[in-house]
Design an enzyme around this catalytic site. Structure first.
Site, PDB file in Angstrom:
ATOM      1  N   CYS A   1       0.848  -1.184   0.000  1.00  0.00           N
ATOM      2  CA  CYS A   1       0.000   0.000   0.000  1.00  0.00           C
ATOM      3  C   CYS A   1       0.892   1.245   0.000  1.00  0.00           C
ATOM      4  O   CYS A   1       1.844   1.344   0.763  1.00  0.00           O
ATOM      5  CB  CYS A   1      -0.941   0.092   1.195  1.00  0.00           C
ATOM      6  SG  CYS A   1      -2.143  -1.228   1.252  1.00  0.00           S
TER       7      CYS A   1
ATOM      8  N   ARG B   1       3.981  -0.328  -4.729  1.00  0.00           N
ATOM      9  CA  ARG B   1       3.687  -0.906  -3.416  1.00  0.00           C
ATOM     10  C   ARG B   1       2.368  -1.654  -3.401  1.00  0.00           C
ATOM     11  O   ARG B   1       2.045  -2.361  -2.433  1.00  0.00           O
ATOM     12  CB  ARG B   1       3.645   0.198  -2.347  1.00  0.00           C
ATOM     13  CG  ARG B   1       4.942   0.958  -2.205  1.00  0.00           C
ATOM     14  CD  ARG B   1       4.810   2.031  -1.149  1.00  0.00           C
ATOM     15  NE  ARG B   1       4.623   1.448   0.166  1.00  0.00           N
ATOM     16  CZ  ARG B   1       5.598   1.111   0.991  1.00  0.00           C
ATOM     17  NH1 ARG B   1       6.838   1.318   0.636  1.00  0.00           N
ATOM     18  NH2 ARG B   1       5.340   0.587   2.160  1.00  0.00           N
TER      19      ARG B   1
ATOM     20  N   TRP C   1      -2.781  -2.677  -1.763  1.00  0.00           N
ATOM     21  CA  TRP C   1      -2.500  -4.095  -1.959  1.00  0.00           C
ATOM     22  C   TRP C   1      -3.365  -4.804  -0.917  1.00  0.00           C
ATOM     23  O   TRP C   1      -3.136  -4.675   0.285  1.00  0.00           O
ATOM     24  CB  TRP C   1      -1.014  -4.388  -1.732  1.00  0.00           C
ATOM     25  CG  TRP C   1      -0.634  -5.799  -2.051  1.00  0.00           C
ATOM     26  CD1 TRP C   1      -0.308  -6.309  -3.275  1.00  0.00           C
ATOM     27  CD2 TRP C   1      -0.530  -6.890  -1.127  1.00  0.00           C
ATOM     28  NE1 TRP C   1      -0.021  -7.646  -3.165  1.00  0.00           N
ATOM     29  CE2 TRP C   1      -0.149  -8.025  -1.868  1.00  0.00           C
ATOM     30  CE3 TRP C   1      -0.741  -7.027   0.247  1.00  0.00           C
ATOM     31  CZ2 TRP C   1       0.043  -9.278  -1.279  1.00  0.00           C
ATOM     32  CZ3 TRP C   1      -0.551  -8.270   0.832  1.00  0.00           C
ATOM     33  CH2 TRP C   1      -0.157  -9.378   0.074  1.00  0.00           C
TER      34      TRP C   1
ATOM     35  N   ASN D   1      -2.036   1.613   5.773  1.00  0.00           N
ATOM     36  CA  ASN D   1      -1.159   0.558   5.272  1.00  0.00           C
ATOM     37  C   ASN D   1      -0.866  -0.346   6.461  1.00  0.00           C
ATOM     38  O   ASN D   1      -0.550   0.147   7.534  1.00  0.00           O
ATOM     39  CB  ASN D   1       0.139   1.177   4.740  1.00  0.00           C
ATOM     40  CG  ASN D   1       1.193   0.134   4.416  1.00  0.00           C
ATOM     41  OD1 ASN D   1       0.865  -0.997   4.069  1.00  0.00           O
ATOM     42  ND2 ASN D   1       2.457   0.517   4.523  1.00  0.00           N
ATOM     43  N   GLY D   2      -0.949  -1.682   6.272  1.00  0.00           N
ATOM     44  CA  GLY D   2      -0.646  -2.603   7.362  1.00  0.00           C
ATOM     45  C   GLY D   2      -1.858  -3.448   7.711  1.00  0.00           C
ATOM     46  O   GLY D   2      -2.787  -3.585   6.908  1.00  0.00           O
TER      47      GLY D   2
ATOM     48  N   GLU E   1      16.255 -18.503  -8.282  1.00  0.00           N
ATOM     49  CA  GLU E   1      15.952 -17.104  -8.599  1.00  0.00           C
ATOM     50  C   GLU E   1      15.409 -16.984 -10.027  1.00  0.00           C
ATOM     51  O   GLU E   1      14.450 -16.242 -10.267  1.00  0.00           O
ATOM     52  CB  GLU E   1      17.217 -16.255  -8.395  1.00  0.00           C
ATOM     53  CG  GLU E   1      17.117 -14.801  -8.777  1.00  0.00           C
ATOM     54  CD  GLU E   1      16.027 -14.012  -8.026  1.00  0.00           C
ATOM     55  OE1 GLU E   1      15.434 -14.531  -7.071  1.00  0.00           O
ATOM     56  OE2 GLU E   1      15.769 -12.872  -8.443  1.00  0.00           O
TER      57      GLU E   1
ATOM     58  N   LYS F   1      11.696 -15.479 -10.910  1.00  0.00           N
ATOM     59  CA  LYS F   1      11.470 -14.361 -11.849  1.00  0.00           C
ATOM     60  C   LYS F   1      10.436 -14.765 -12.892  1.00  0.00           C
ATOM     61  O   LYS F   1       9.539 -13.999 -13.210  1.00  0.00           O
ATOM     62  CB  LYS F   1      12.772 -13.967 -12.571  1.00  0.00           C
ATOM     63  CG  LYS F   1      13.786 -13.227 -11.740  1.00  0.00           C
ATOM     64  CD  LYS F   1      13.488 -11.767 -11.508  1.00  0.00           C
ATOM     65  CE  LYS F   1      12.860 -11.521 -10.179  1.00  0.00           C
ATOM     66  NZ  LYS F   1      13.700 -11.503  -9.003  1.00  0.00           N
TER      67      LYS F   1
ATOM     68  N   GLU G   1       6.827 -15.098 -11.317  1.00  0.00           N
ATOM     69  CA  GLU G   1       6.155 -13.854 -10.937  1.00  0.00           C
ATOM     70  C   GLU G   1       5.852 -12.971 -12.134  1.00  0.00           C
ATOM     71  O   GLU G   1       4.863 -12.244 -12.128  1.00  0.00           O
ATOM     72  CB  GLU G   1       6.935 -13.086  -9.860  1.00  0.00           C
ATOM     73  CG  GLU G   1       8.242 -12.499 -10.290  1.00  0.00           C
ATOM     74  CD  GLU G   1       8.955 -11.751  -9.166  1.00  0.00           C
ATOM     75  OE1 GLU G   1       8.297 -11.083  -8.375  1.00  0.00           O
ATOM     76  OE2 GLU G   1      10.202 -11.846  -9.094  1.00  0.00           O
TER      77      GLU G   1
ATOM     78  N   HIS H   1      15.581 -37.776  -8.372  1.00  0.00           N
ATOM     79  CA  HIS H   1      14.829 -38.242  -7.205  1.00  0.00           C
ATOM     80  C   HIS H   1      13.345 -37.876  -7.310  1.00  0.00           C
ATOM     81  O   HIS H   1      12.627 -37.949  -6.317  1.00  0.00           O
ATOM     82  CB  HIS H   1      15.434 -37.670  -5.921  1.00  0.00           C
ATOM     83  CG  HIS H   1      16.844 -38.120  -5.705  1.00  0.00           C
ATOM     84  ND1 HIS H   1      17.180 -39.419  -5.389  1.00  0.00           N
ATOM     85  CD2 HIS H   1      18.025 -37.452  -5.826  1.00  0.00           C
ATOM     86  CE1 HIS H   1      18.492 -39.526  -5.296  1.00  0.00           C
ATOM     87  NE2 HIS H   1      19.028 -38.343  -5.562  1.00  0.00           N
TER      88      HIS H   1
ATOM     89  N   LYS I   1       5.588  -4.467  -3.979  1.00  0.00           N
ATOM     90  CA  LYS I   1       7.042  -4.364  -3.833  1.00  0.00           C
ATOM     91  C   LYS I   1       7.490  -4.529  -2.387  1.00  0.00           C
ATOM     92  O   LYS I   1       8.477  -5.175  -2.102  1.00  0.00           O
ATOM     93  CB  LYS I   1       7.465  -2.990  -4.357  1.00  0.00           C
ATOM     94  CG  LYS I   1       8.941  -2.746  -4.326  1.00  0.00           C
ATOM     95  CD  LYS I   1       9.599  -3.409  -5.501  1.00  0.00           C
ATOM     96  CE  LYS I   1      11.103  -3.315  -5.461  1.00  0.00           C
ATOM     97  NZ  LYS I   1      11.694  -4.379  -6.247  1.00  0.00           N
TER      98      LYS I   1
HETATM   99  C1  F6R Z   1      10.944 -10.978  -6.144  1.00  0.00           C
HETATM  100  C2  F6R Z   1      10.961 -10.010  -5.053  1.00  0.00           C
HETATM  101  C3  F6R Z   1      10.559 -10.463  -3.701  1.00  0.00           C
HETATM  102  C4  F6R Z   1      11.389  -9.762  -2.601  1.00  0.00           C
HETATM  103  C5  F6R Z   1      10.858 -10.154  -1.208  1.00  0.00           C
HETATM  104  C6  F6R Z   1      11.706  -9.561  -0.094  1.00  0.00           C
HETATM  105  O1  F6R Z   1      11.369 -10.417  -7.350  1.00  0.00           O
HETATM  106  O2  F6R Z   1      11.267  -8.858  -5.244  1.00  0.00           O
HETATM  107  O3  F6R Z   1      10.641 -11.851  -3.589  1.00  0.00           O
HETATM  108  O4  F6R Z   1      12.722 -10.135  -2.749  1.00  0.00           O
HETATM  109  O5  F6R Z   1       9.537  -9.721  -1.073  1.00  0.00           O
HETATM  110  O6  F6R Z   1      11.716  -8.163  -0.147  1.00  0.00           O
HETATM  111  P1  F6R Z   1      12.800  -7.322   0.652  1.00  0.00           P
HETATM  112  O7  F6R Z   1      14.123  -7.609   0.061  1.00  0.00           O
HETATM  113  O8  F6R Z   1      12.377  -5.894   0.467  1.00  0.00           O
HETATM  114  O9  F6R Z   1      12.730  -7.753   2.084  1.00  0.00           O
END
Ligand code: F6R
Length: 624
Positions: free
Chosen positions: A2, A27, A81, A107-108, A493, A497, A500, A516, A619
């Site tokens: 948010c 956000r 969000w 927010n929260g 990773e 990517k 998502e 396995h 984010k």
């Molecule tokens: C994926 C991504 C998320 C963040 C995760 C942790 O591309 O960005 O998986 O890595 O939400 O976020 P931070 O690093 O801000 O604690």
């Protein structure tokens, strides 16, 4: 999670608020809303609000159709969000008090909202949404009705709320005041010339000012053109924020000629890594941390390291385990922050907990940090956000200097986290007495050379894009990623990517684990991306992954290999190879992760996805 903006000043309030929301949309973007207070000449002030499900553009379309002859004098805005209640017009913020005099955004999560809602409903209050936020709006309305002082009213309301929250509110009959409150959730103040801003982060207001004030935990802030900014604690005692100056400008928050923020941020990686390393190695070759509230002896006493993080940052942690154990010989465990405190980990004063968080606000990581501190462990954090909560609560901090990362999918933050993690590993090795002095100084040289190599990788990504477009055209519905040693977290990773961004089934495996079970996923034409270690040095690993490539090919997989330049053996076995410059194995993720970011971005783009704002995500994840 948010985005929140508040403004009081002489500019067009609606423009400032919408502009701020646009910069905070990363956000959360499932709905947006504004509340504006107007003061017509010779008439009573009044409050107007609009809110709309979907992206900010939907709200803007509504506002564009309105008569703008009268400017508001203050206002608040929110981009959501969803946590409680589906994304919809009715659940969008702001929420109003029962008498319509107060508008509030949040927010929260208000953890005791169920009990508060029951209490308010028993008193006859009718709820218009499914959100936890609405209880705060009704409570604030009641308190405000008692004495007409928004700050006092907010103070009394905060005393009743449990959980994590940033709240902003305006009142219909107070056209010069926005009140904010924060507990476990971000809120910063921007100071302009006779104008004031409140926001979840500085990106919302850097177009207008770089002077900011950081608020502490459990603080209430009031902004007003007449009285400026005042801060007090939830206990009502006067307090002060901590002034700071934002050291990046508006250009950094724009796309800089790229079609998407993600593409821009992938391209910024060489600079971001170079910035993260710059000045961190002093003239004697020692690593310098930013904030250290631990003595060298404290570091020497450490006998165990725990790395805690989420998502991409967790993958950076997995890579770091290999580096720390190799360079320091201290046992190192890596744990998802959301799981850490629930399994009662064994921690004490000689445990170092390394918390990795781009935002510095991730609630799962913050709670894990607090648990570690309760158990007397030392906490060193690695974060991209100066002044955020996790670094503030840590014993030592190393900031990554990626600059603002706007795209939801992390790219440059990941690479700079790796760079910072290597520095932490080397710092630990140095403070404790280096076992492999030659290797450590060679690694430092290689680290310094890494940005140039990352740039070379980025220049040559077109074949990766072509491969991604082919996968999209063929209707690929799953992609597997395999790796060994540090290639395994890179595989995880790469899969994250792709999941998502492209919404495809993608999974990363330790290559040895395929046989396995997961190998049964392979059908004719299934793309398998193999992260191949250098054929030099640890050649045993190389041989092993070549065997794994043969196993999947025998079952029909199409193998895309990411390997070191000149690796003829891999070229002979894979269907497609992408070569990266030679690098020590431990540092190779700085190079091998990049083509996977580009592969995901291109495949997702070919499928018509919004790569900056993938569905269902946000984010900064400030809820548990
Ligand atoms: C994926 C991504 C998320 C963040 C995760 C942790 O591309 O960005 O998986 O890595 O939400 O976020 P931070 O690093 O801000 O604690």
């Amino acid at each position: 999670m948010c985005g929140i903006v508040g403004y009081v000043g002489a500019r067009s309030v609606v423009d400032v608020v919408i502009d701020g929301l646009r910069r905070l949309e990363y956000r959360g973007y499932d709905s947006a809303g504004v509340a504006l207070v107007y003061q017509p000449e010779g008439a009573d002030p009044y409050l107007a609000f609009d809110k709309k499900a979907g992206k900010l553009a939907n709200l803007e379309a509504v506002l564009d159709g309105q008569d703008r002859s009268l400017e508001a004098s203050c206002g608040i805005g929110h981009t959501r969000w969803a946590t409680h209640g589906v994304p919809s017009d009715r659940n969008a913020h702001p929420h109003l008090s029962a008498d319509g005099r107060i508008a509030l955004i949040h927010n929260g999560i208000i953890e005791n909202f169920g009990q508060l809602r029951a209490e308010l409903e028993a008193d006859g209050v009718e709820f218009l949404s499914d959100t936890d936020t609405e209880v705060a709006a009704h409570l604030l309305g009641r308190e405000y009705a008692a004495d007409g002082d928004l700050t006092e009213a907010m103070t009394r309301v905060c005393a009743r709320l449990e959980g994590a929250f940033t709240l902003l509110a305006v009142a219909a009959d107070d056209p010069d005041t926005v009140v904010g409150a924060r507990r476990n959730s971000p809120l910063v103040v921007g100071l302009g010339d006779g104008e004031y801003f409140l926001a979840s982060d500085v990106a919302a207001f850097i177009a207008y000012t770089t002077d900011a004030v950081e608020l502490g935990q459990d603080q209430i802030v009031t902004i007003s053109r007449e009285s400026g900014i005042t801060v007090r604690g939830f206990d009502g005692k006067p307090s002060e924020g901590k002034p700071f100056s934002v050291d990046w400008d508006i250009a950094a928050a724009e796309k800089g000629g790229f079609e998407t923020f993600m593409r821009k941020e992938i391209n910024e990686q060489p600079t971001a890594v170079a910035d993260t390393l710059r000045g961190r190695i002093d003239e004697t070759g020692q690593i310098v941390l930013d904030e250290v509230r631990m003595s060298d002896q404290d570091f020497r006493d450490i006998d165990k390291v725990f790395i805690i993080a989420c998502g991409t940052s967790y993958h950076a942690g997995l890579v770091t385990k290999y580096a720390i154990e190799h360079w320091t010989r201290i046992p190192c465990e890596v744990e998802l922050a959301s799981e850490f405190r629930y399994r009662d980990p064994v921690l004490d004063r000689s445990t170092l907990v390394v918390a990795i968080s781009q935002s510095g606000e991730t609630m799962d990581t913050l709670m894990a940090v607090r648990h570690a501190k309760d158990q007397k462990a030392r906490v060193l954090s690695i974060s991209n956000t100066v002044g955020s909560t996790i670094p503030r609560e840590s014993d030592a901090v190393l900031y990554t200097r990626a600059g603002i990362e706007v795209a939801v999918a992390s790219t440059k933050a990941f690479l700079t986290q790796l760079a910072a993690c290597y520095l932490v590993g080397l710092h630990l090795a140095q403070v404790r007495g280096i076992k492999y002095a030659d290797e450590v100084s060679a690694v430092l040289d290689e680290l310094v050379a890494a940005p140039g190599k990352i740039a070379k990788v980025i220049e040559n990504l077109e074949p990766v894009r072509e491969m991604a477009r082919q996968c999209a055209a063929l209707g690929t519905d799953r992609v597997l990623f395999i790796g060994r040693h540090v290639g395994y977290p890179v595989a995880l990773e790469g899969a994250l990517k792709l999941k998502e961004l492209a919404y495809l089934h993608a999974e990363g495996f330790a290559a040895g684990e395929l046989k396995h079970g997961p190998i049964s996923l392979i059908e004719d034409g299934t793309p398998v991306i193999a992260i191949v270690p250098s054929p030099r040095g640890r050649s045993l690993l190389h041989d092993k992954i070549i065997s794994n490539i043969q196993e999947v090919k025998a079952r029909g997989a199409k193998v895309i290999a990411i390997c070191e330049e000149g690796d003829r053996i891999t070229a002979a076995h894979a269907d497609f190879v992408f070569e990266t410059p030679a690098s020590p194995t431990l540092l190779s993720p700085l190079l091998t992760a990049v083509p996977l970011q580009e592969f995901a971005a291109e495949l997702a783009t070919a499928l018509g996805r919004d790569i900056d704002q993938p569905r269902n995500l946000a984010k900064s994840v400030t809820v548990e």
